[in-house]
Design a protein around this motif. Structure first.
Motif, PDB file in Angstrom:
ATOM      1  N   SER A  14      70.328  95.932  72.188  1.00  0.00           N
ATOM      2  CA  SER A  14      71.701  95.631  72.112  1.00  0.00           C
ATOM      3  C   SER A  14      72.394  96.037  73.398  1.00  0.00           C
ATOM      4  CB  SER A  14      72.361  96.465  71.121  1.00  0.00           C
ATOM      5  OG  SER A  14      72.078  95.982  69.761  1.00  0.00           O
ATOM      6  N   THR A  15      73.491  95.403  73.951  1.00  0.00           N
ATOM      7  CA  THR A  15      74.011  95.711  75.172  1.00  0.00           C
ATOM      8  C   THR A  15      75.731  95.554  74.638  1.00  0.00           C
ATOM      9  OG1 THR A  15      74.295  93.501  76.123  1.00  0.00           O
ATOM     10  CG2 THR A  15      72.242  94.927  76.818  1.00  0.00           C
ATOM     11  N   HIS A  16      76.413  95.989  75.369  1.00  0.00           N
ATOM     12  CA  HIS A  16      78.062  96.025  75.200  1.00  0.00           C
ATOM     13  C   HIS A  16      78.784  96.201  76.797  1.00  0.00           C
ATOM     14  CE1 HIS A  16      76.315  98.070  71.742  1.00  0.00           C
ATOM     15  NE2 HIS A  16      76.902  97.231  71.063  1.00  0.00           N
ATOM     16  N   CYS A  17      78.193  96.430  77.755  1.00  0.00           N
ATOM     17  CA  CYS A  17      78.700  96.630  79.063  1.00  0.00           C
ATOM     18  C   CYS A  17      77.572  96.473  80.081  1.00  0.00           C
ATOM     19  CB  CYS A  17      79.408  98.109  79.033  1.00  0.00           C
ATOM     20  SG  CYS A  17      78.176  99.405  78.948  1.00  0.00           S
ATOM     21  N   HIS A  18      77.963  96.429  81.317  1.00  0.00           N
ATOM     22  CA  HIS A  18      77.304  96.206  82.323  1.00  0.00           C
ATOM     23  C   HIS A  18      76.271  97.376  82.577  1.00  0.00           C
ATOM     24  CE1 HIS A  18      80.403  93.221  83.629  1.00  0.00           C
ATOM     25  NE2 HIS A  18      79.495  92.712  84.315  1.00  0.00           N
ATOM     26  N   GLU A  19      76.513  98.559  82.331  1.00  0.00           N
ATOM     27  CA  GLU A  19      75.731  99.797  82.468  1.00  0.00           C
ATOM     28  C   GLU A  19      74.348  99.605  81.463  1.00  0.00           C
ATOM     29  OE1 GLU A  19      79.511 100.650  84.229  1.00  0.00           O
ATOM     30  OE2 GLU A  19      79.041 100.096  82.210  1.00  0.00           O
ATOM     31  N   GLU A  20      75.024  99.368  80.267  1.00  0.00           N
ATOM     32  CA  GLU A  20      73.772  98.953  79.141  1.00  0.00           C
ATOM     33  C   GLU A  20      73.028  97.898  79.416  1.00  0.00           C
ATOM     34  OE1 GLU A  20      76.360 101.204  75.293  1.00  0.00           O
ATOM     35  OE2 GLU A  20      75.864  98.979  75.421  1.00  0.00           O
ATOM     36  N   LEU A  21      73.705  96.964  80.083  1.00  0.00           N
ATOM     37  CA  LEU A  21      72.880  95.600  80.464  1.00  0.00           C
ATOM     38  C   LEU A  21      71.845  96.100  81.485  1.00  0.00           C
ATOM     39  CD1 LEU A  21      72.127  92.659  80.307  1.00  0.00           C
ATOM     40  CD2 LEU A  21      73.818  92.241  81.780  1.00  0.00           C
ATOM     41  N   ASP A  22      72.019  96.711  82.385  1.00  0.00           N
ATOM     42  CA  ASP A  22      71.125  97.241  83.568  1.00  0.00           C
ATOM     43  C   ASP A  22      70.167  98.183  82.908  1.00  0.00           C
ATOM     44  OD1 ASP A  22      72.629  96.029  85.481  1.00  0.00           O
ATOM     45  OD2 ASP A  22      73.845  97.962  85.937  1.00  0.00           O
ATOM     46  N   ARG A  23      70.496  98.940  81.896  1.00  0.00           N
ATOM     47  CA  ARG A  23      69.459  99.588  81.221  1.00  0.00           C
ATOM     48  C   ARG A  23      68.472  98.748  80.330  1.00  0.00           C
ATOM     49  NH1 ARG A  23      70.095 104.521  76.831  1.00  0.00           N
ATOM     50  NH2 ARG A  23      67.927 105.462  77.115  1.00  0.00           N
ATOM     51  N   ALA A  24      68.852  98.012  79.583  1.00  0.00           N
ATOM     52  CA  ALA A  24      68.266  97.066  79.168  1.00  0.00           C
ATOM     53  C   ALA A  24      67.349  96.201  79.925  1.00  0.00           C
ATOM     54  CB  ALA A  24      69.191  96.157  78.256  1.00  0.00           C
ATOM     55  N   LEU A  25      67.765  95.638  80.745  1.00  0.00           N
ATOM     56  CA  LEU A  25      66.934  94.886  81.870  1.00  0.00           C
ATOM     57  C   LEU A  25      65.732  95.745  82.419  1.00  0.00           C
ATOM     58  CD1 LEU A  25      69.479  92.595  83.542  1.00  0.00           C
ATOM     59  CD2 LEU A  25      67.978  92.118  81.711  1.00  0.00           C
ATOM     60  N   SER A  26      66.059  96.893  82.498  1.00  0.00           N
ATOM     61  CA  SER A  26      64.950  97.830  83.156  1.00  0.00           C
ATOM     62  C   SER A  26      63.864  97.977  82.088  1.00  0.00           C
ATOM     63  CB  SER A  26      65.630  99.145  83.310  1.00  0.00           C
ATOM     64  OG  SER A  26      66.052  99.873  82.515  1.00  0.00           O
ATOM     65  N   CYS A  27      64.120  97.613  80.940  1.00  0.00           N
ATOM     66  CA  CYS A  27      63.072  97.721  79.964  1.00  0.00           C
ATOM     67  C   CYS A  27      62.167  96.482  79.730  1.00  0.00           C
ATOM     68  CB  CYS A  27      63.620  98.253  78.518  1.00  0.00           C
ATOM     69  SG  CYS A  27      64.435  99.808  78.647  1.00  0.00           S
ATOM     70  N   ASN A  28      62.522  95.586  80.672  1.00  0.00           N
ATOM     71  CA  ASN A  28      61.728  94.146  80.564  1.00  0.00           C
ATOM     72  C   ASN A  28      61.693  93.612  79.042  1.00  0.00           C
ATOM     73  OD1 ASN A  28      60.513  92.017  81.237  1.00  0.00           O
ATOM     74  ND2 ASN A  28      58.395  92.991  80.930  1.00  0.00           N
ATOM     75  N   PRO A  29      63.021  93.612  78.337  1.00  0.00           N
ATOM     76  CA  PRO A  29      63.149  92.939  76.999  1.00  0.00           C
ATOM     77  C   PRO A  29      62.795  91.516  76.799  1.00  0.00           C
ATOM     78  CG  PRO A  29      65.339  93.119  77.799  1.00  0.00           C
ATOM     79  CD  PRO A  29      64.583  93.633  79.069  1.00  0.00           C
ATOM     80  N   ASP A  30      62.522  90.972  75.595  1.00  0.00           N
ATOM     81  CA  ASP A  30      62.433  89.868  75.383  1.00  0.00           C
ATOM     82  C   ASP A  30      63.504  88.948  75.009  1.00  0.00           C
ATOM     83  OD1 ASP A  30      59.056  89.193  75.145  1.00  0.00           O
ATOM     84  OD2 ASP A  30      59.690  91.280  74.287  1.00  0.00           O
ATOM     85  N   TYR A  31      64.748  89.577  74.701  1.00  0.00           N
ATOM     86  CA  TYR A  31      66.073  89.281  74.445  1.00  0.00           C
ATOM     87  C   TYR A  31      66.925  90.272  74.696  1.00  0.00           C
ATOM     88  CZ  TYR A  31      66.729  90.627  69.663  1.00  0.00           C
ATOM     89  OH  TYR A  31      67.010  91.334  68.677  1.00  0.00           O
ATOM     90  N   MET A  65      82.923 100.394  65.879  1.00  0.00           N
ATOM     91  CA  MET A  65      82.331  99.901  67.496  1.00  0.00           C
ATOM     92  C   MET A  65      83.105 100.633  68.610  1.00  0.00           C
ATOM     93  SD  MET A  65      80.047  97.731  66.732  1.00  0.00           S
ATOM     94  CE  MET A  65      79.641  97.030  68.288  1.00  0.00           C
ATOM     95  N   ALA A  66      82.272 101.091  69.584  1.00  0.00           N
ATOM     96  CA  ALA A  66      82.977 101.940  70.597  1.00  0.00           C
ATOM     97  C   ALA A  66      83.271 100.944  71.636  1.00  0.00           C
ATOM     98  CB  ALA A  66      81.816 102.865  71.339  1.00  0.00           C
ATOM     99  N   PHE A  67      83.194  99.679  71.517  1.00  0.00           N
ATOM    100  CA  PHE A  67      83.556  98.545  72.428  1.00  0.00           C
ATOM    101  C   PHE A  67      84.381  97.648  71.882  1.00  0.00           C
ATOM    102  CE2 PHE A  67      79.947 100.562  74.338  1.00  0.00           C
ATOM    103  CZ  PHE A  67      80.064 100.536  75.648  1.00  0.00           C
ATOM    104  N   GLY A  68      85.429  97.133  72.370  1.00  0.00           N
ATOM    105  CA  GLY A  68      86.251  96.168  71.789  1.00  0.00           C
ATOM    106  C   GLY A  68      85.583  94.691  71.689  1.00  0.00           C
ATOM    107  N   PRO A  69      86.167  93.695  71.376  1.00  0.00           N
ATOM    108  CA  PRO A  69      85.577  92.428  71.142  1.00  0.00           C
ATOM    109  C   PRO A  69      85.577  91.859  72.666  1.00  0.00           C
ATOM    110  CG  PRO A  69      87.369  92.507  69.942  1.00  0.00           C
ATOM    111  CD  PRO A  69      87.542  93.732  70.411  1.00  0.00           C
ATOM    112  N   GLN A  70      84.386  91.429  73.042  1.00  0.00           N
ATOM    113  CA  GLN A  70      83.795  90.902  74.228  1.00  0.00           C
ATOM    114  C   GLN A  70      84.431  89.453  74.727  1.00  0.00           C
ATOM    115  OE1 GLN A  70      82.191  92.957  76.150  1.00  0.00           O
ATOM    116  NE2 GLN A  70      81.379  94.397  74.952  1.00  0.00           N
TER     117      GLN A  70
END
Length: 201
Positions: free
Chosen positions: A101-118, A132-137
């Motif tokens: 799961s991702t909600h912001c750029h920092e989380e996306l960067d972290r997710a991508l560093s884990c080499n996910p399948d989606y 949710m800690a994040f509002g609608p995207q």
């Protein structure tokens, strides 16, 4: 990068739903179980896995990566907080595919560093299922994520209805995920068929 099994991705809270929605044509289902004793939890996961095999469903288990390894589940889905404790090396060694799961750029960067399948982005619209800690995207964020992640599969989740599903696909999502729009409807099996018609046209 492996494509996702289907453009719809129901999230369910019991094994019975894997049977019902799988029987209706869903082929990519997340089993998200909460607040269960260990024995009951494992029994529910095993039953869900059995139904998944029966219907040709690619099953995704939320959170419980160790049980996913033990039971040979297809995918594990982890939230950002789960990454703090998950043994990613063991998950990879076990041959289990990983969604994050991702909600912001920092989380996306972290997710991508884990080499996910989606990667999943949400909530696209407001959701009342959990705080949710994040509002609608919004769908435009899907287009942004699409550019940032290249060919990596992208899942849209949060506040998605049948009427909104195609907008997410158009914006760049490979699959649209929902809870209420499937299992909280009068005709869940009919919803599966309607969603498939909407996103595969």
């Amino acid at each position: 990068m492996t494509a996702l099994p289907q453009k719809i991705y129901p999230v369910v809270d019991s094994a019975t739903w894997v049977d019902r929605l799988g029987g209706a044509g869903a082929r990519f289902i997340q089993l998200r179980l909460k607040d269960m004793e260990e024995d009951a939890l494992r029994a529910e996961i095993r039953q869900g896995h059995a139904y998944a095999k029966q219907h040709g469903v690619c099953l995704v288990l939320n959170d419980y990566w160790q049980i996913a390894l033990d039971e040979g589940i297809d995918y594990i889905h982890l939230g950002q907080e789960d990454l703090d404790t998950a043994d990613l090396a063991a998950i990879r060694k076990g041959g289990i595919r990983l969604g994050i799961s991702t909600h912001c750029h920092e989380e996306l960067d972290r997710a991508l560093s884990c080499n996910p399948d989606y990667v999943a982005l949400g909530p696209i619209w407001e959701t009342k299922l959990k705080k949710m800690a994040f509002g609608p995207q919004g769908p435009l964020k899907l287009t942004e994520w699409r550019k940032l992640i290249g060919n990596l599969p992208l899942v849209a989740i949060g506040g998605i209805t049948l009427e909104r599903a195609w907008a997410c696909i158009e914006a760049g999502a490979d699959s649209v995920s929902a809870v209420s729009a499937f299992i909280r409807q009068p005709d869940p099996e009919g919803q599966v068929k309607a969603w498939l018609a909407a996103v595969e046209g």
